[in-house]
Scaffold this motif. Structure first.
Motif, PDB file in Angstrom:
ATOM      1  N   ILE A  81       0.839  -1.202   0.000  1.00  0.00           N
ATOM      2  CA  ILE A  81       0.000   0.000   0.000  1.00  0.00           C
ATOM      3  C   ILE A  81       0.873   1.250   0.000  1.00  0.00           C
ATOM      4  O   ILE A  81       0.624   2.206  -0.747  1.00  0.00           O
ATOM      5  CB  ILE A  81      -0.951  -0.014   1.211  1.00  0.00           C
ATOM      6  CG1 ILE A  81      -1.986  -1.137   1.067  1.00  0.00           C
ATOM      7  CG2 ILE A  81      -1.657   1.338   1.355  1.00  0.00           C
ATOM      8  CD1 ILE A  81      -2.849  -1.343   2.289  1.00  0.00           C
ATOM      9  N   ASP A  82       1.895   1.257   0.844  1.00  0.00           N
ATOM     10  CA  ASP A  82       2.788   2.417   0.894  1.00  0.00           C
ATOM     11  C   ASP A  82       3.477   2.659  -0.451  1.00  0.00           C
ATOM     12  O   ASP A  82       3.735   3.798  -0.829  1.00  0.00           O
ATOM     13  CB  ASP A  82       3.845   2.222   1.987  1.00  0.00           C
ATOM     14  CG  ASP A  82       3.401   2.808   3.324  1.00  0.00           C
ATOM     15  OD1 ASP A  82       2.607   3.765   3.310  1.00  0.00           O
ATOM     16  OD2 ASP A  82       3.839   2.309   4.359  1.00  0.00           O
ATOM     17  N   ALA A  83       3.782   1.571  -1.172  1.00  0.00           N
ATOM     18  CA  ALA A  83       4.521   1.694  -2.427  1.00  0.00           C
ATOM     19  C   ALA A  83       3.647   2.186  -3.579  1.00  0.00           C
ATOM     20  O   ALA A  83       4.140   2.874  -4.474  1.00  0.00           O
ATOM     21  CB  ALA A  83       5.158   0.355  -2.795  1.00  0.00           C
ATOM     22  N   VAL A  84       2.351   1.832  -3.578  1.00  0.00           N
ATOM     23  CA  VAL A  84       1.538   2.116  -4.767  1.00  0.00           C
ATOM     24  C   VAL A  84       0.426   3.134  -4.537  1.00  0.00           C
ATOM     25  O   VAL A  84      -0.072   3.730  -5.501  1.00  0.00           O
ATOM     26  CB  VAL A  84       0.908   0.816  -5.338  1.00  0.00           C
ATOM     27  CG1 VAL A  84       1.977  -0.216  -5.617  1.00  0.00           C
ATOM     28  CG2 VAL A  84      -0.155   0.240  -4.399  1.00  0.00           C
ATOM     29  N   ALA A  85      -0.009   3.346  -3.291  1.00  0.00           N
ATOM     30  CA  ALA A  85      -1.203   4.161  -3.066  1.00  0.00           C
ATOM     31  C   ALA A  85      -0.856   5.598  -2.680  1.00  0.00           C
ATOM     32  O   ALA A  85       0.120   5.846  -1.971  1.00  0.00           O
ATOM     33  CB  ALA A  85      -2.075   3.531  -1.983  1.00  0.00           C
ATOM     34  N   THR A  86      -1.682   6.529  -3.143  1.00  0.00           N
ATOM     35  CA  THR A  86      -1.575   7.928  -2.726  1.00  0.00           C
ATOM     36  C   THR A  86      -2.745   8.322  -1.826  1.00  0.00           C
ATOM     37  O   THR A  86      -2.740   9.398  -1.251  1.00  0.00           O
ATOM     38  CB  THR A  86      -1.554   8.852  -3.949  1.00  0.00           C
ATOM     39  OG1 THR A  86      -2.728   8.613  -4.745  1.00  0.00           O
ATOM     40  CG2 THR A  86      -0.315   8.599  -4.791  1.00  0.00           C
ATOM     41  N   ARG A  87      -3.731   7.432  -1.733  1.00  0.00           N
ATOM     42  CA  ARG A  87      -4.872   7.635  -0.846  1.00  0.00           C
ATOM     43  C   ARG A  87      -5.319   6.283  -0.292  1.00  0.00           C
ATOM     44  O   ARG A  87      -5.156   5.254  -0.954  1.00  0.00           O
ATOM     45  CB  ARG A  87      -6.060   8.294  -1.580  1.00  0.00           C
ATOM     46  CG  ARG A  87      -5.774   9.722  -2.020  1.00  0.00           C
ATOM     47  CD  ARG A  87      -6.879  10.274  -2.894  1.00  0.00           C
ATOM     48  NE  ARG A  87      -6.559  11.637  -3.321  1.00  0.00           N
ATOM     49  CZ  ARG A  87      -6.988  12.725  -2.703  1.00  0.00           C
ATOM     50  NH1 ARG A  87      -7.763  12.611  -1.642  1.00  0.00           N
ATOM     51  NH2 ARG A  87      -6.654  13.919  -3.144  1.00  0.00           N
ATOM     52  N   VAL A  88      -5.889   6.305   0.906  1.00  0.00           N
ATOM     53  CA  VAL A  88      -6.425   5.101   1.532  1.00  0.00           C
ATOM     54  C   VAL A  88      -7.871   5.361   1.906  1.00  0.00           C
ATOM     55  O   VAL A  88      -8.183   6.370   2.544  1.00  0.00           O
ATOM     56  CB  VAL A  88      -5.618   4.701   2.786  1.00  0.00           C
ATOM     57  CG1 VAL A  88      -6.274   3.509   3.489  1.00  0.00           C
ATOM     58  CG2 VAL A  88      -4.179   4.362   2.416  1.00  0.00           C
ATOM     59  N   VAL A  89      -8.766   4.460   1.485  1.00  0.00           N
ATOM     60  CA  VAL A  89     -10.173   4.529   1.865  1.00  0.00           C
ATOM     61  C   VAL A  89     -10.443   3.411   2.863  1.00  0.00           C
ATOM     62  O   VAL A  89     -10.264   2.234   2.549  1.00  0.00           O
ATOM     63  CB  VAL A  89     -11.106   4.400   0.639  1.00  0.00           C
ATOM     64  CG1 VAL A  89     -12.563   4.269   1.078  1.00  0.00           C
ATOM     65  CG2 VAL A  89     -10.946   5.606  -0.270  1.00  0.00           C
ATOM     66  N   ASP A  90     -10.861   3.793   4.068  1.00  0.00           N
ATOM     67  CA  ASP A  90     -11.152   2.832   5.130  1.00  0.00           C
ATOM     68  C   ASP A  90     -12.648   2.549   5.111  1.00  0.00           C
ATOM     69  O   ASP A  90     -13.469   3.416   5.413  1.00  0.00           O
ATOM     70  CB  ASP A  90     -10.731   3.429   6.482  1.00  0.00           C
ATOM     71  CG  ASP A  90     -10.948   2.449   7.627  1.00  0.00           C
ATOM     72  OD1 ASP A  90     -11.094   1.239   7.355  1.00  0.00           O
ATOM     73  OD2 ASP A  90     -10.974   2.899   8.787  1.00  0.00           O
ATOM     74  N   LEU A  91     -13.012   1.309   4.726  1.00  0.00           N
ATOM     75  CA  LEU A  91     -14.412   0.898   4.683  1.00  0.00           C
ATOM     76  C   LEU A  91     -14.715   0.104   5.952  1.00  0.00           C
ATOM     77  O   LEU A  91     -14.298  -1.047   6.089  1.00  0.00           O
ATOM     78  CB  LEU A  91     -14.676   0.047   3.433  1.00  0.00           C
ATOM     79  CG  LEU A  91     -16.134  -0.323   3.150  1.00  0.00           C
ATOM     80  CD1 LEU A  91     -16.953   0.929   2.852  1.00  0.00           C
ATOM     81  CD2 LEU A  91     -16.225  -1.295   1.978  1.00  0.00           C
ATOM     82  N   SER A  92     -15.393   0.730   6.880  1.00  0.00           N
ATOM     83  CA  SER A  92     -15.715   0.075   8.151  1.00  0.00           C
ATOM     84  C   SER A  92     -16.844   0.829   8.821  1.00  0.00           C
ATOM     85  O   SER A  92     -17.164   1.967   8.429  1.00  0.00           O
ATOM     86  CB  SER A  92     -14.488   0.031   9.072  1.00  0.00           C
ATOM     87  OG  SER A  92     -13.999   1.329   9.338  1.00  0.00           O
ATOM     88  N   GLU A  93     -17.438   0.191   9.827  1.00  0.00           N
ATOM     89  CA  GLU A  93     -18.539   0.814  10.563  1.00  0.00           C
ATOM     90  C   GLU A  93     -19.664   1.264   9.634  1.00  0.00           C
ATOM     91  O   GLU A  93     -20.359   2.247   9.896  1.00  0.00           O
ATOM     92  CB  GLU A  93     -18.031   2.014  11.381  1.00  0.00           C
ATOM     93  CG  GLU A  93     -16.948   1.676  12.369  1.00  0.00           C
ATOM     94  CD  GLU A  93     -17.421   0.753  13.474  1.00  0.00           C
ATOM     95  OE1 GLU A  93     -18.591   0.875  13.887  1.00  0.00           O
ATOM     96  OE2 GLU A  93     -16.628  -0.086  13.915  1.00  0.00           O
ATOM     97  N   GLY A  94     -19.836   0.563   8.484  1.00  0.00           N
ATOM     98  CA  GLY A  94     -20.956   0.845   7.599  1.00  0.00           C
ATOM     99  C   GLY A  94     -20.782   2.017   6.660  1.00  0.00           C
ATOM    100  O   GLY A  94     -21.711   2.376   5.937  1.00  0.00           O
ATOM    101  N   THR A  95     -19.603   2.616   6.661  1.00  0.00           N
ATOM    102  CA  THR A  95     -19.374   3.734   5.741  1.00  0.00           C
ATOM    103  C   THR A  95     -17.886   3.815   5.421  1.00  0.00           C
ATOM    104  O   THR A  95     -17.107   2.934   5.805  1.00  0.00           O
ATOM    105  CB  THR A  95     -19.879   5.058   6.343  1.00  0.00           C
ATOM    106  OG1 THR A  95     -19.822   6.089   5.347  1.00  0.00           O
ATOM    107  CG2 THR A  95     -19.057   5.467   7.546  1.00  0.00           C
ATOM    108  N   SER A  96     -17.480   4.864   4.712  1.00  0.00           N
ATOM    109  CA  SER A  96     -16.082   4.971   4.298  1.00  0.00           C
ATOM    110  C   SER A  96     -15.520   6.332   4.694  1.00  0.00           C
ATOM    111  O   SER A  96     -16.240   7.333   4.741  1.00  0.00           O
ATOM    112  CB  SER A  96     -15.943   4.794   2.777  1.00  0.00           C
ATOM    113  OG  SER A  96     -16.595   5.843   2.082  1.00  0.00           O
ATOM    114  N   VAL A  97     -14.214   6.317   4.979  1.00  0.00           N
ATOM    115  CA  VAL A  97     -13.486   7.561   5.254  1.00  0.00           C
ATOM    116  C   VAL A  97     -12.227   7.542   4.398  1.00  0.00           C
ATOM    117  O   VAL A  97     -11.508   6.534   4.374  1.00  0.00           O
ATOM    118  CB  VAL A  97     -13.110   7.692   6.739  1.00  0.00           C
ATOM    119  CG1 VAL A  97     -12.347   8.995   6.969  1.00  0.00           C
ATOM    120  CG2 VAL A  97     -14.355   7.635   7.620  1.00  0.00           C
TER     121      VAL A  97
END
Length: 641
Positions: free
Chosen positions: A220-236
């Motif tokens: 993830i650190d090598a390829v991503a510029t953003r992280v979407v956390d899908l939990s608790e029924g929604t995303s951040v």
């Protein structure tokens, strides 16, 4: 650009997620993380159009090219490895097929029909050349080599391959096609450290949009510029790689806890006011105002952080002998073909050893040798006294009985221990309360892996062998495993491509490559980065069969290896690499010259010349591919020998 707005999805009465919004445009690389079962794969399929959301919209241009790699392939495609890889680029593959058909038509027709076919052949060939078609096969071979395929594998039928290698073929086709948007669901599950490094390098230069589901922090650190956390029924959504995501998430949780606490204080004050003045006529309007305000109030919900902090405590194993396993001049292989030769090792009590190297190099063979599942064809393997072993294999989760409950499957074969509550143990592996009574058949891949791991780790053993334990696990489960392995009091042999897990748990690394196994004390980052020469930090060039042991409570480990090369051998290899590289460059130059000639429309007036150029072009491409493979092999031998 592809965008999704206010997506909502539920199954029956169970809400997966709502108010999920994503934006994917060229250059944006997003990692999608979250616990098993929250709907990450479902979200990918909605974005792809394979599922419909209950609410929300997905917008995409009609001509947008989207590529998708699922966790598992439904069935094996027909054809060879190379054909399936090149078919990934549908446009060029279609043009190549048309060129092939037109070449036969040109050869088999005369007169006006021949002229029309020749004109079309020239036009299609020009388009094919402009799109880089003549370099497609060489690029396909390069991608396949990066994903771990040997040159001879290109002509193998895909149906002959295992599921993991079929996934690599599918991934190779997607990388070659370079779609506008790339959706990858756990792409590193079936890769080794070399292939993961290649994929990281390739995706870092990918110009399109990327949405990837992964539990691999380094990836993830090598390829991503953003992280979407899908939990608790929604995303951040968080900006940055995994390290930035963890820091920002902690800050957000702290702020949310503070805000929720402040809200509770205000609510308590309001409730006290209501209770105090409920029956006082002069305060009736104020009381009613506050009652309505409480009814309208949207309460802040704080994630159950404590649930994520459950930690599994290993049952205390009995003490083994100081030498857990000893290998003396061991050769092992299959059907008379050696995989590893001349291996010498003394593995001592308390060591945590990670085995790394490309798939097929012999990592699993080595641990099966130590566990007694394989016998050496030469040499001896001696297991120490009082050694109790548990072995988790890659496909162990597939052997669970889908018809029984999680609890029933878990308790099968476990040793009865007074005072132990098996449901409590299951809860620590993410199966609390009623979830332990679910059928195994309805579990996700990650949940099955977690259950199989729980069965292996629940009984006291002092030698633990884990072969790719993190495949299909979510990040909370990886955290749980990492903490458990750090606290484990016995000896650990760990095969994994998860570099973060290696750094956090291992105190030694065995590099298995080219028929050799080489021991390195400590975890040097260069050992986990293929293509960089490994440091001469632990193993001398020539190792004794039984190395000396230090007296630090038996936690010294073994030197593992075979005879090394001399300085003269290195010089010869340097010369060979340079010589092959020059030959490769000449072959590429011949290909470029032939492509320029084939791009000339006037050449198609002479059919014999066209046939000669096409044959020479094919021969030059084959030669370049062979030289590339020889160069890569010699380079690997030079760097890792």
């Amino acid at each position: 650009m592809l965008s999704a707005a206010n997506l909502r999805k539920s199954f029956g009465t169970r809400l997966l997620f709502e108010d999920v919004t994503l934006t994917l445009h060229p250059g944006r690389r997003v990692a999608l993380v979250g616990p098993n079962g929250v709907g990450k794969t479902t979200l990918l399929e909605i974005v792809l159009g394979q599922q419909r959301a209950d609410a929300g919209t997905v917008s995409r241009p009609k001509d947008l090219r989207v590529g998708y790699l699922p966790q598992d392939l439904a069935e094996a495609p027909e054809g060879t490895v190379l054909d399936n890889t090149m078919a990934g680029d549908e446009q060029l593959h279609s043009l190549a097929s048309r060129l092939h058909a037109l070449s036969h038509l040109v050869a088999d027709t005369t007169g006006a029909e021949h002229d029309r076919a020749l004109d079309e052949y020239g036009a299609v060939q020009s388009q094919f050349e402009q799109l880089g078609g003549y370099g497609l096969e060489a690029e396909a071979h390069r991608v396949l080599a990066g994903l771990g395929f040997a040159p001879d594998d290109a002509d193998r039928d895909v149906c002959e391959l295992s599921g993991g290698w079929r996934m690599r073929v599918a991934l190779a086709g997607l990388l070659l096609a370079a779609p506008d948007v790339l959706l990858l669901d756990e792409p590193t599950n079936h890769l080794d450290v070399d292939s993961v490094a290649f994929l990281e390098q390739h995706l870092a230069k990918f110009p399109g949009a990327l949405l990837v589901v992964s539990h691999d922090r380094d990836f993830i650190d090598a390829v991503a510029t953003r992280v979407v956390d899908l939990s608790e029924g929604t995303s951040v959504e968080y900006v940055g790689g995994f390290a930035e995501f963890v820091a920002a998430r902690e800050e957000r949780l702290e702020a949310l806890v503070s805000a929720a606490a402040a809200q509770e204080r205000r609510v308590a004050q309001t409730e006290r006011f209501i209770e105090r003045f409920r029956y006082k006529a002069t305060k009736a309007r104020q009381v009613q105002s506050r009652v309505k305000a409480l009814e309208r109030l949207e309460r802040l919900e704080v994630p159950d952080v404590e649930a994520l902090k459950v930690r599994f405590a290993f049952p205390e194993p009995r003490r083994s002998s100081r030498v857990v396993a000893e290998l003396d001049d061991v050769t092992v292989g299959y059907d008379g073909t050696p995989v590893l030769a001349g291996v010498n090792a003394v593995i001592e009590r308390g060591r945590k050893v990670a085995l790394v190297g490309p798939n097929g190099a012999g990592k699993t063979t080595l641990v099966k040798l130590i566990s007694g599942q394989l016998a050496p064809t030469r040499g001896t393997v001696t297991i120490g006294a009082n050694v109790d072993l548990a072995f988790f294999e890659q496909h162990q989760a597939d052997e669970l009985d889908p018809a029984v409950t999680v609890f029933q499957e878990f308790q099968r074969g476990l040793i009865e221990r007074p005072g132990r509550n098996l449901r409590t143990v299951l809860g620590s592996f993410g199966f609390p309360g009623d979830t332990a009574d679910r059928r195994v058949g309805v579990l996700s891949g990650g949940e099955r892996t977690r259950l199989a791991l729980a069965k292996v780790l629940a009984d006291p053993v002092n030698l633990l062998v884990l072969d790719e334990p993190t495949n299909h696990l979510d990040l909370p489960s990886c955290d749980l495993l990492e903490d458990a392995l750090r606290a484990y009091p016995g000896t650990l042999l760990l095969i994994t491509h998860d570099r973060y897990l290696i750094r956090e748990t291992a105190d030694a690394v065995v590099v298995v490559r080219g028929g050799e196994a080489t021991w390195h004390d400590g975890v040097d980052e260069r050992l986990l980065s293929p293509g960089i020469p490994t440091p001469a930090c632990a193993s001398p060039a020539s190792l004794p069969a039984k190395p000396a042991r230090s007296a630090n409570n038996g936690a010294t480990g073994a030197r593992v290896g075979t005879k090394g090369r001399s300085g003269g051998d290195d010089r010869e290899l340097h010369k060979a690499v340079a010589r092959i590289e020059k030959q490769w460059e000449k072959a590429e130059a011949r290909i470029a010259d032939l492509e320029r000639q084939l791009a000339d429309p006037t050449v198609y007036d002479d059919r014999d010349k066209v046939d000669d150029l096409a044959a020479r072009h094919t021969q030059a491409k084959d030669e370049a591919v062979e030289l590339m493979a020889r160069w890569e092999s010699a380079t690997r031998e030079l760097m890792h020998g």
